[in-house]
Design a protein around this motif. Structure first.
Motif, mmCIF file in Angstrom:
data_model
loop_
_atom_site.group_PDB
_atom_site.id
_atom_site.type_symbol
_atom_site.label_atom_id
_atom_site.label_comp_id
_atom_site.label_asym_id
_atom_site.label_seq_id
_atom_site.Cartn_x
_atom_site.Cartn_y
_atom_site.Cartn_z
ATOM 1 N N HIS A 107 1.945 15.287 20.375
ATOM 2 C CA HIS A 107 2.895 16.081 20.237
ATOM 3 C C HIS A 107 2.877 17.218 19.630
ATOM 4 O O HIS A 107 3.324 18.351 19.619
ATOM 5 N N ASN A 108 1.199 17.420 19.263
ATOM 6 C CA ASN A 108 0.652 18.814 19.144
ATOM 7 C C ASN A 108 -0.726 18.927 19.197
ATOM 8 O O ASN A 108 -1.256 18.371 20.146
ATOM 9 N N TYR A 109 -1.532 19.738 18.520
ATOM 10 C CA TYR A 109 -2.982 20.106 19.454
ATOM 11 C C TYR A 109 -4.073 19.286 18.548
ATOM 12 O O TYR A 109 -4.652 19.948 18.227
ATOM 13 N N ARG A 110 -2.955 18.128 17.529
ATOM 14 C CA ARG A 110 -4.729 18.068 16.341
ATOM 15 C C ARG A 110 -6.184 17.293 16.964
ATOM 16 O O ARG A 110 -6.782 17.957 16.207
ATOM 17 N N LEU A 111 -5.592 17.103 18.179
ATOM 18 C CA LEU A 111 -7.286 16.911 18.462
ATOM 19 C C LEU A 111 -8.271 17.747 19.314
ATOM 20 O O LEU A 111 -9.202 17.586 19.201
ATOM 21 N N VAL A 112 -7.476 19.295 18.609
ATOM 22 C CA VAL A 112 -8.018 20.066 19.020
ATOM 23 C C VAL A 112 -8.689 21.354 18.866
ATOM 24 O O VAL A 112 -8.783 22.426 18.397
ATOM 25 N N CYS A 113 -7.625 21.520 16.825
ATOM 26 C CA CYS A 113 -7.194 21.893 16.738
ATOM 27 C C CYS A 113 -7.101 21.284 14.479
ATOM 28 O O CYS A 113 -6.030 21.115 14.859
ATOM 29 N N ALA A 114 -7.739 21.891 13.882
ATOM 30 C CA ALA A 114 -7.769 21.328 12.902
ATOM 31 C C ALA A 114 -6.140 21.833 11.831
ATOM 32 O O ALA A 114 -5.347 20.343 11.618
ATOM 33 N N ASN A 115 -5.477 22.536 12.370
ATOM 34 C CA ASN A 115 -4.163 22.854 11.906
ATOM 35 C C ASN A 115 -2.846 21.938 12.950
ATOM 36 O O ASN A 115 -1.878 22.036 12.744
ATOM 37 N N ALA A 116 -3.390 21.899 13.547
ATOM 38 C CA ALA A 116 -2.598 21.329 14.776
ATOM 39 C C ALA A 116 -1.688 22.406 15.881
ATOM 40 O O ALA A 116 -1.097 21.670 17.138
ATOM 41 N N LEU A 117 -2.088 23.498 15.859
ATOM 42 C CA LEU A 117 -0.545 24.889 16.131
ATOM 43 C C LEU A 117 -1.358 25.767 17.010
ATOM 44 O O LEU A 117 -0.553 25.936 18.199
ATOM 45 N N LEU A 118 -3.034 25.075 17.232
ATOM 46 C CA LEU A 118 -3.421 26.315 17.695
ATOM 47 C C LEU A 118 -2.991 27.590 17.469
ATOM 48 O O LEU A 118 -2.627 28.680 17.857
ATOM 49 N N TYR A 119 -3.363 28.264 16.315
ATOM 50 C CA TYR A 119 -2.072 29.317 15.626
ATOM 51 C C TYR A 119 -3.169 29.637 14.623
ATOM 52 O O TYR A 119 -2.938 28.585 13.122
ATOM 53 N N ARG A 120 -3.051 31.032 14.458
ATOM 54 C CA ARG A 120 -3.595 31.567 12.952
ATOM 55 C C ARG A 120 -3.604 32.654 12.661
ATOM 56 O O ARG A 120 -3.595 33.722 13.589
ATOM 57 N N ASP A 121 -3.116 33.089 11.585
ATOM 58 C CA ASP A 121 -3.122 35.040 11.129
ATOM 59 C C ASP A 121 -1.992 35.519 12.218
ATOM 60 O O ASP A 121 -2.512 36.100 12.475
ATOM 61 N N ASP A 122 -0.740 34.558 12.249
ATOM 62 C CA ASP A 122 0.182 35.475 12.315
ATOM 63 C C ASP A 122 0.106 35.898 14.278
ATOM 64 O O ASP A 122 0.802 36.537 14.631
ATOM 65 N N ARG A 123 -0.911 34.894 15.094
ATOM 66 C CA ARG A 123 -0.978 34.506 16.267
ATOM 67 C C ARG A 123 -1.452 33.389 17.084
ATOM 68 O O ARG A 123 -1.878 33.138 15.963
ATOM 69 N N PRO A 124 -1.149 33.059 18.410
ATOM 70 C CA PRO A 124 -1.941 32.158 18.669
ATOM 71 C C PRO A 124 -3.425 32.188 18.831
ATOM 72 O O PRO A 124 -3.975 33.367 18.737
ATOM 73 N N CYS A 125 -4.509 30.939 18.249
ATOM 74 C CA CYS A 125 -5.748 30.709 18.206
ATOM 75 C C CYS A 125 -6.368 29.724 18.805
ATOM 76 O O CYS A 125 -5.302 28.340 19.170
ATOM 77 N N GLU A 126 -7.585 29.818 20.091
ATOM 78 C CA GLU A 126 -7.968 28.734 20.585
ATOM 79 C C GLU A 126 -10.049 29.285 19.994
ATOM 80 O O GLU A 126 -10.804 28.887 20.670
ATOM 81 N N ASP A 127 -9.840 29.688 18.498
ATOM 82 C CA ASP A 127 -11.371 29.584 18.631
ATOM 83 C C ASP A 127 -12.118 28.198 18.392
ATOM 84 O O ASP A 127 -13.605 28.015 19.066
ATOM 85 N N CYS A 128 -11.447 27.372 17.998
ATOM 86 C CA CYS A 128 -12.461 26.479 18.586
ATOM 87 C C CYS A 128 -11.903 24.509 19.602
ATOM 88 O O CYS A 128 -12.479 23.936 19.847
ATOM 89 N N LEU A 129 -11.630 25.765 20.102
ATOM 90 C CA LEU A 129 -11.086 24.912 21.781
ATOM 91 C C LEU A 129 -12.207 25.046 22.383
ATOM 92 O O LEU A 129 -12.904 26.114 23.233
ATOM 93 N N GLY A 130 -12.792 24.157 22.368
ATOM 94 C CA GLY A 130 -13.777 23.112 23.223
ATOM 95 C C GLY A 130 -15.215 23.852 22.813
ATOM 96 O O GLY A 130 -16.106 23.442 23.736
ATOM 97 N N VAL A 131 -15.363 24.097 21.525
ATOM 98 C CA VAL A 131 -16.957 23.580 20.811
ATOM 99 C C VAL A 131 -16.541 23.666 19.357
ATOM 100 O O VAL A 131 -15.359 23.345 19.000
ATOM 101 N N LEU A 132 -17.270 23.444 18.665
ATOM 102 C CA LEU A 132 -17.694 22.796 16.904
ATOM 103 C C LEU A 132 -16.942 23.705 16.674
ATOM 104 O O LEU A 132 -16.717 24.907 16.396
ATOM 105 N N PRO A 133 -15.798 23.578 15.731
ATOM 106 C CA PRO A 133 -14.497 23.908 15.149
ATOM 107 C C PRO A 133 -15.085 24.538 14.089
ATOM 108 O O PRO A 133 -14.453 23.836 12.899
#
Length: 387
Positions: A107-133
């Motif tokens: 339902h959300n991105y929890r398995l690949v993103c700590a906040n489950a949104l892939l969103y940080r600082d008012d923008r989409p964020c993929e900084d942890c996608l596929g790497v150590l978070p």
């Protein structure tokens, strides 16, 4: 088939809860034996912080309880909607060891993103996608807490090392093709990722339209594009007023805007029956979200009543809303682009988009179509498990 549905309810009800109940009702109506196991985050206040952190990573008690339930009820498929944070990934291994196939809806991105949104600082964020978070810990992405963010990120890393997400799940359900690709980038096996959208359990019928207003329905939070919405209606340049349904952290800003602009009316939270009535009478649904939405039930409900959707061009929204057929797109975060999109909607276009929206609902988002897709995924999961 004997199915166990498992869900960890959040403290604030949301779309996941609606889908959980809708799929339960659908499976029962189709003649399957359905059991449920649920927990609620309301119980978090009774659990010490350290104990809760341990349970988030590995909840042995929940694993034993679910394994026993699978064996006692001779369950074929355990379908998880949410396991965070009360159940933990330990439950996947437990139910499979007890003999059931494990299915997880994403339902959300929890398995690949700590906040489950892939969103940080008012923008989409993929900084942890596929790497150590590490960025999630650095930026305190979960509840602005260093300790809590480290717990969530640590859970992700631990279960990647254990290959829990590769070995202990027989099928994942992504809600859109866009989400599926993001999960693949995040390390989930492509062969396990199936796409099945949400659906509407009851058909409300086509609305009358002609109400002469645009409508927003949703939580009043930054990622939902509320500030862009309000800015577009400061001096809208068109005669279409805006009604806003919902509540949330940005409610004071919405209330202030409604006081200053005669074109904005804030209605707060209303009963579902009134929400559907207002949707059925509106000219369009405005969906200005600025994050990678999962699969908004609001859009499904809009399509059901024949309501065109003017949506931001971000994430899966261009996949869900077909520009020129079921609505129109605009640039995310761009109030002028939103204003132009609303202003371009003529009576003829509105009629065309309304018919397209209703046709899309009938084709993709009804119970008969959804049960076929869900059962196909269950059978694939059972085959992988060896049933």
């Amino acid at each position: 088939m004997k199915i166990l549905l498992v869900h960890n309810f959040y403290q604030q009800a949301g779309g996941e809860d609606v889908v959980f109940e809708a799929e339960r009702s659908m499976l029962v109506a189709a003649g399957h034996t359905v059991e449920t196991y649920t927990v609620s985050n309301d119980d978090l206040k009774h659990v010490p912080a350290l104990k809760m952190a341990i349970r988030t990573v590995w909840n042995a008690e929940a694993a034993r309880t679910l394994a026993e339930l699978v064996r006692r009820q001779n369950i074929d498929v355990v379908h998880f909607h949410n396991t965070f944070p009360m159940l933990s990934p330990a439950v996947y291994q437990a139910v499979r060891a007890a003999g059931a196939a494990a299915v997880q809806t994403l339902h959300n991105y929890r398995l690949v993103c700590a906040n489950a949104l892939l969103y940080r600082d008012d923008r989409p964020c993929e900084d942890c996608l596929g790497v150590l978070p590490w960025p999630a810990i650095k930026h305190r992405c979960y509840r602005e807490s260093l300790a809590a963010s480290a717990t969530v990120a640590g859970t992700q890393v631990l279960h990647r090392v254990f290959r829990t997400y590769q070995r202990e799940i027989d099928a994942y359900i992504a809600l859109t093709s866009f989400a599926r690709h993001k999960f693949i980038e995040g390390g989930l096996p492509p062969e396990l990722l199936h796409v099945k959208p949400n659906f509407l359990d009851e058909d409300p019928g086509v609305g009358s339209g002609g109400g002469g207003y645009a409508l927003f329905i949703g939580r009043l939070t930054p990622e939902k594009g509320i500030r862009t919405l309000l800015k577009a209606w400061e001096n809208p340049g068109h005669a279409l007023p805006l009604k806003i349904l919902g509540h949330g952290p940005l409610a004071p800003e919405v209330e202030a805007a409604a006081r200053l602009s005669p074109g904005i009316e804030w209605l707060g939270q209303r009963p579902r029956s009134e929400v559907m009535r207002l949707a059925g009478e509106a000219e369009c649904l405005v969906f200005p979200s600025e994050w990678y939405e999962g699969f908004p039930m609001t859009i499904v409900e809009a399509f059901a009543v024949g309501l065109p959707v003017i949506a931001s061009r971000v994430g899966a929204l261009p996949e869900i809303v077909e520009s020129g057929r079921t609505g129109l797109h605009f640039a995310p975060g761009d109030a002028e682009s939103l204003k132009a999109a609303v202003g371009s909607m003529t009576t003829e276009k509105r009629a065309l988009w309304s018919a397209g929206a209703r046709a899309e609902f009938e084709h993709r988002y009804t119970r008969p179509q959804n049960i076929l897709e869900l059962m196909s995924i269950y059978h694939t999961a059972l085959q992988r498990k060896g049933h």
